[in-house]
Design an enzyme around this catalytic site. Structure first.
Site, PDB file in Angstrom:
ATOM      1  N   HIS A 102       0.899  -1.283   0.154  1.00 37.40           N
ATOM      2  CA  HIS A 102      -0.108  -0.005   0.005  1.00 37.40           C
ATOM      3  C   HIS A 102       0.830   1.327  -0.046  1.00 37.40           C
ATOM      4  O   HIS A 102       0.663   2.314   0.539  1.00 37.40           O
ATOM      5  CB  HIS A 102      -1.112   0.108   1.215  1.00 37.40           C
ATOM      6  CG  HIS A 102      -2.113  -1.144   1.003  1.00 37.40           C
ATOM      7  ND1 HIS A 102      -3.124  -0.489   0.215  1.00 37.40           N
ATOM      8  CD2 HIS A 102      -2.227  -2.189   1.504  1.00 37.40           C
ATOM      9  CE1 HIS A 102      -3.979  -1.743   0.275  1.00 37.40           C
ATOM     10  NE2 HIS A 102      -3.455  -2.634   1.120  1.00 37.40           N
ATOM     11  N   ALA A 123      -3.695 -15.721  -7.717  1.00 37.97           N
ATOM     12  CA  ALA A 123      -3.365 -15.965  -6.218  1.00 37.97           C
ATOM     13  C   ALA A 123      -2.360 -14.883  -5.726  1.00 37.97           C
ATOM     14  O   ALA A 123      -2.010 -14.894  -4.511  1.00 37.97           O
ATOM     15  CB  ALA A 123      -2.423 -17.373  -6.177  1.00 37.97           C
ATOM     16  N   GLY A 124      -2.298 -13.719  -6.600  1.00 37.14           N
ATOM     17  CA  GLY A 124      -1.467 -12.700  -6.179  1.00 37.14           C
ATOM     18  C   GLY A 124      -0.007 -12.670  -6.491  1.00 37.14           C
ATOM     19  O   GLY A 124       0.898 -11.906  -6.303  1.00 37.14           O
ATOM     20  N   LEU A 125       0.181 -13.734  -7.263  1.00 35.35           N
ATOM     21  CA  LEU A 125       1.762 -13.806  -7.920  1.00 35.35           C
ATOM     22  C   LEU A 125       1.604 -13.007  -9.537  1.00 35.35           C
ATOM     23  O   LEU A 125       2.679 -13.523 -10.005  1.00 35.35           O
ATOM     24  CB  LEU A 125       2.041 -15.156  -7.838  1.00 35.35           C
ATOM     25  CG  LEU A 125       2.316 -15.857  -6.542  1.00 35.35           C
ATOM     26  CD1 LEU A 125       2.450 -17.434  -6.752  1.00 35.35           C
ATOM     27  CD2 LEU A 125       2.766 -15.169  -5.594  1.00 35.35           C
ATOM     28  N   SER A 126       0.516 -12.689  -9.847  1.00 35.55           N
ATOM     29  CA  SER A 126       0.766 -11.817 -11.098  1.00 35.55           C
ATOM     30  C   SER A 126       0.980 -12.844 -12.477  1.00 35.55           C
ATOM     31  O   SER A 126       1.829 -12.319 -12.993  1.00 35.55           O
ATOM     32  CB  SER A 126       1.381 -10.811 -11.175  1.00 35.55           C
ATOM     33  OG  SER A 126       0.908  -9.622 -11.739  1.00 35.55           O
ATOM     34  N   SER A 148      -0.790 -12.615 -14.694  1.00 37.32           N
ATOM     35  CA  SER A 148      -0.943 -11.853 -15.978  1.00 37.32           C
ATOM     36  C   SER A 148       0.184 -11.126 -16.560  1.00 37.32           C
ATOM     37  O   SER A 148       0.380 -10.788 -17.582  1.00 37.32           O
ATOM     38  CB  SER A 148      -2.285 -10.956 -15.790  1.00 37.32           C
ATOM     39  OG  SER A 148      -2.310 -10.088 -14.907  1.00 37.32           O
ATOM     40  N   ASP A 175       3.827  -5.005 -10.853  1.00 37.18           N
ATOM     41  CA  ASP A 175       3.939  -6.530 -11.243  1.00 37.18           C
ATOM     42  C   ASP A 175       4.691  -6.380 -12.621  1.00 37.18           C
ATOM     43  O   ASP A 175       5.508  -7.448 -12.843  1.00 37.18           O
ATOM     44  CB  ASP A 175       2.560  -6.951 -11.425  1.00 37.18           C
ATOM     45  CG  ASP A 175       1.841  -6.813 -10.068  1.00 37.18           C
ATOM     46  OD1 ASP A 175       2.098  -6.508  -9.080  1.00 37.18           O
ATOM     47  OD2 ASP A 175       0.549  -6.982 -10.183  1.00 37.18           O
TER      48      ASP A 175
HETATM   49  P1  ADP Z   1      -3.042 -12.841 -11.692  1.00 40.89           P
HETATM   50  O1  ADP Z   1      -3.405 -12.199 -10.040  1.00 40.89           O
HETATM   51  O2  ADP Z   1      -2.470 -14.247 -11.620  1.00 40.89           O
HETATM   52  O3  ADP Z   1      -2.636 -11.859 -12.396  1.00 40.89           O
HETATM   53  P2  ADP Z   1      -5.201 -12.059 -13.173  1.00 40.89           P
HETATM   54  O4  ADP Z   1      -6.811 -12.388 -13.067  1.00 40.89           O
HETATM   55  O5  ADP Z   1      -4.909 -10.638 -13.565  1.00 40.89           O
HETATM   56  O6  ADP Z   1      -4.664 -12.844 -11.946  1.00 40.89           O
HETATM   57  O7  ADP Z   1      -4.669 -12.810 -14.361  1.00 40.89           O
HETATM   58  C1  ADP Z   1      -5.093 -14.026 -14.577  1.00 40.89           C
HETATM   59  C2  ADP Z   1      -5.320 -14.082 -16.208  1.00 40.89           C
HETATM   60  O8  ADP Z   1      -4.218 -14.288 -17.082  1.00 40.89           O
HETATM   61  C3  ADP Z   1      -6.124 -15.527 -16.654  1.00 40.89           C
HETATM   62  O9  ADP Z   1      -7.611 -15.501 -16.617  1.00 40.89           O
HETATM   63  C4  ADP Z   1      -5.768 -15.652 -17.906  1.00 40.89           C
HETATM   64  O10 ADP Z   1      -6.380 -14.988 -19.037  1.00 40.89           O
HETATM   65  C5  ADP Z   1      -4.138 -15.192 -18.231  1.00 40.89           C
HETATM   66  N1  ADP Z   1      -3.229 -16.252 -17.853  1.00 40.89           N
HETATM   67  C6  ADP Z   1      -2.511 -16.217 -16.693  1.00 40.89           C
HETATM   68  N2  ADP Z   1      -1.787 -17.255 -16.891  1.00 40.89           N
HETATM   69  C7  ADP Z   1      -2.221 -18.011 -18.017  1.00 40.89           C
HETATM   70  C8  ADP Z   1      -1.626 -19.172 -18.658  1.00 40.89           C
HETATM   71  N3  ADP Z   1      -0.639 -20.106 -18.135  1.00 40.89           N
HETATM   72  N4  ADP Z   1      -2.431 -19.615 -20.010  1.00 40.89           N
HETATM   73  C9  ADP Z   1      -3.379 -18.786 -20.329  1.00 40.89           C
HETATM   74  N5  ADP Z   1      -3.783 -17.571 -19.658  1.00 40.89           N
HETATM   75  C10 ADP Z   1      -3.015 -17.240 -18.560  1.00 40.89           C
HETATM   76 MG    MG Z   2      -3.141  -9.899 -12.701  1.00 38.60          MG
END
Ligand code: ADP
Ligand code: MG
Length: 383
Positions: free
Chosen positions: A34, A121-124, A126, A170
């Site tokens: 934060h 899970a919070g490890l990003s 995306s 991230d």
């Molecule tokens: P996080 O906190 O893990 O970043 P998000 O909701 O921001 O969670 O991102 C998750 C999204 O990223 C999934 O719904 C998918 O669209 C994409 N993504 C992440 N990892 C993968 C993967 N291994 N294969 C395909 N899409 C993925």
């Molecule tokens: Mg994300």
């Protein structure tokens, strides 16, 4: 077969050739929570789980993409109107579009990719996906876009194509990550510095409570407003205070009776947290992991009692960590659920983890998830 081999096999089956392999990583944030929107420090590092993508230019104007984890194939063009409906594909599309917006060249390519960052899970996961493709496209089309801009391409992808108004941490960590190093990022000036993180004799382990309490987004906005209010009060005496992180602790005391007690407590946490990041950096330069751990506990206390963004599940895990002599433990991320991050001596690891799983399950009716992480490289070409 490992992930890389599965990708290569699928790529050959789908496209009849081989491409080049690229990878990037998820991230943790050791301390500095934060603080980003208060112009303070964050202290992330890339981890040893991420995304791997095989890519080869296909001489057309279309991207052909296959997600191994979703077992889905998608084709899309590169015009703004070509946005695919699958959410995973919109990350790749967004990265292409944001590269083009910055004057980069992007043409059609074939790809197969997979990942091992747990989703949401919070490890990003995306950011790992975005930075893999941002890095790869920059490399393959020789666009010469600098690394900071590659991180911003990921961030803008979230903002403009995925509906997530995230900060830069991230994507920054995922692009800049380096094995055995954490990176202190000043969120106001965007200056950054690497610090050694090689906790020999310790493990870094995340315990995912697997809960997400719905309070999160309204509470987040309220916390931001409290911080801005406290900063505004301090600014009257000290005009140099642009963000709350610019304020000294004694300057906050000067305005204690001019702001609501709640705002005071929020600000007390933030100002303390900015200092804790600096203290942790000093400790790491001395290899003093005991102090690092103690600061993590102080952060947890602040997030729980002053900033009030913890929850029963996370406080339970934190208390258990203390009981089992874990070196450091705190809630990681925005709060109201998600993970704790723990620095645990090797010899205490088994006992702590089995106790955490058993006792958490007994109390809350579902098992937490355990993720061991090692600080590793970010976006890169795989040889
Ligand atoms: P996080 O906190 O893990 O970043 P998000 O909701 O921001 O969670 O991102 C998750 C999204 O990223 C999934 O719904 C998918 O669209 C994409 N993504 C992440 N990892 C993968 C993967 N291994 N294969 C395909 N899409 C993925
Ligand atoms: Mg994300």
């Amino acid at each position: 077969m490992d992930m890389k081999e599965r990708i290569q096999e699928k790529f050959r089956t789908l496209y009849g050739t081989d491409g080049q392999l690229f990878a990037s990583a998820g991230r943790i944030n050791l301390i500095g929570e934060h603080t980003d929107y208060n112009g303070g420090y964050v202290f992330p590092g890339a981890i040893d789980c991420g995304i791997v993508a095989e890519i080869k230019l296909n001489g057309t104007s279309k991207v052909h993409a296959y997600s191994l984890d979703y077992d889905e194939y998608v084709e899309f063009g590169l015009e703004e109107s070509d946005k695919p409906s699958q959410s995973w594909a919109s990350y790749i599309f967004g990265v292409c579009r944001e590269t083009i917006k910055r004057g980069g060249k992007v043409e059609g390519f074939n790809t197969v990719f997979a990942g091992d960052v747990p989703l949401g899970a919070g490890l990003s996961s995306s950011a790992a996906l975005e930075s893999t493709f941002a890095f790869a496209i920059n490399y393959l089309f020789d666009n010469g876009i600098d690394k900071f801009e590659l991180a911003k391409i990921g961030q803008s992808t979230e903002h403009n194509y995925c509906g997530v108004k995230c900060g830069i941490m991230d994507q920054f960590a995922s692009v800049f990550g380096k094995k055995g190093s954490l990176i202190r990022l000043n969120c106001k000036t965007l200056e950054y510095k690497y610090f050694p993180f090689n906790p020999e004799g310790y493990k870094l382990v995340l315990i995912d409570s697997c809960v997400k309490h719905e309070l999160a987004s309204s509470a987040y906005n309220k916390r931001r407003a409290s911080c801005e209010n406290a900063a505004a009060a301090i600014r009257k005496n000290h005009p140099e205070v642009e963000f709350l992180s610019d304020a000294k602790r004694v300057w906050l005391d000067e305005v204690r009776d001019q702001i609501p007690e709640e705002d005071f407590l929020r600000a007390e946490y933030v100002i303390g947290e900015v200092q804790r990041v600096l203290d942790v950096c000093d400790a790491l330069e001395r290899g003093d992991y005991e102090t690092v751990g103690e600061m993590m506990y102080q952060t947890h206390f602040g997030l729980s009692r002053l900033y009030e963004v913890s929850c029963e599940e996370l406080d339970f895990l934190n208390k258990l960590a203390r009981k089992y002599d874990v070196t450091g433990s705190r809630v990681m991320g925005g709060g109201f659920g998600g993970c704790t991050i723990n620095l645990v001596k090797d010899e205490l690891y088994e006992g702590f983890i089995s106790a955490a799983v058993d006792q958490f399950t007994e109390k809350f009716g579902h098992a937490p998830k355990i993720y061991n992480v090692v600080i590793s490289d970010g976006a890169r070409l795989l040889q």
